[in-house]
Design an enzyme around this catalytic site. Structure first.
Site, PDB file in Angstrom:
ATOM      1  CG  ASP A   6      49.082  16.054  69.720  1.00  0.00           C
ATOM      2  OD1 ASP A   6      49.746  15.691  68.743  1.00  0.00           O
ATOM      3  OD2 ASP A   6      48.144  15.487  70.002  1.00  0.00           O
ATOM      4  CD  GLU A  67      52.075  13.337  66.946  1.00  0.00           C
ATOM      5  OE1 GLU A  67      51.783  12.978  67.969  1.00  0.00           O
ATOM      6  OE2 GLU A  67      51.222  13.735  65.926  1.00  0.00           O
ATOM      7  CG  ASP A 142      44.588  16.894  70.785  1.00  0.00           C
ATOM      8  OD1 ASP A 142      45.197  16.577  69.970  1.00  0.00           O
ATOM      9  OD2 ASP A 142      43.202  17.280  70.920  1.00  0.00           O
TER      10      ASP A 142
END
Length: 165
Positions: A6, A67, A142
């Site tokens: 992330d 992501e 995260d």
């Protein structure tokens, strides 16, 4: 092994999972790369690259999952995040590790069952799926998102084509 990341300009969570069977997944390792806002962006990108490179030198996943970049209200923030993502992609590419991307909604749907799940819902489901209570801590959002990305990839045909069932 799948590594989810992330990305962020101050905190990037990473998580590595082992896929033993199609739906039998275990956590291997995880952490957060925390950068100082006092450092220049150049220094932060360097530290991000060096830290992730160190992790990848110790563990070589079959795939790295990030992501996807989303449109940000502030174009400067989007550019800075995009540069950080580029550093992460480069660390994997230099080791010939394939990189995949998923939207946050797709990753959330894979873990929680709905694409508009809150960060807390993602944390709770990751904690339950992998039996990791630590992920429920507020400073682990995260990391939970990184696990969600890795789990999402484990459930796709792209990963099962690698021979893991």
């Amino acid at each position: 092994m799948i590594m989810g990341i992330d990305p962020g300009t101050l905190v990037s969570g990473y998580a590595i999972i082992l896929v033993e069977q199609r739906y039998k997944i275990r956590a291997h390792s995880y952490g957060a790369i925390r950068l100082s806002s006092k450092d220049s962006l150049t220094q932060r990108y360097k530290q991000l690259f060096q830290t992730l490179s160190g992790v990848l030198d110790n563990v070589t996943p079959d795939a790295v999952v990030l992501e996807t970049q989303y449109v940000h209200k502030n174009p400067q923030s989007a550019i800075k995040l995009g540069m950080g993502r580029g550093v992460l992609v480069l660390a994997a590419a230099l080791r010939d590790i394939p990189v995949f991307e998923y939207t946050p909604n797709v990753a959330k749907r894979a873990v929680v069952g709905k694409g508009n799940a809150s960060k807390q819902q993602v944390q709770l489901m990751v904690s339950k799926i992998l039996n990791i209570p630590d992920v429920l801590n507020s400073d682990c959002e995260d990391i939970a998102d990184a696990f969600a990305l890795a789990i999402c990839h484990a459930h796709t045909s792209a990963y099962t084509c690698l021979g893991v069932r």
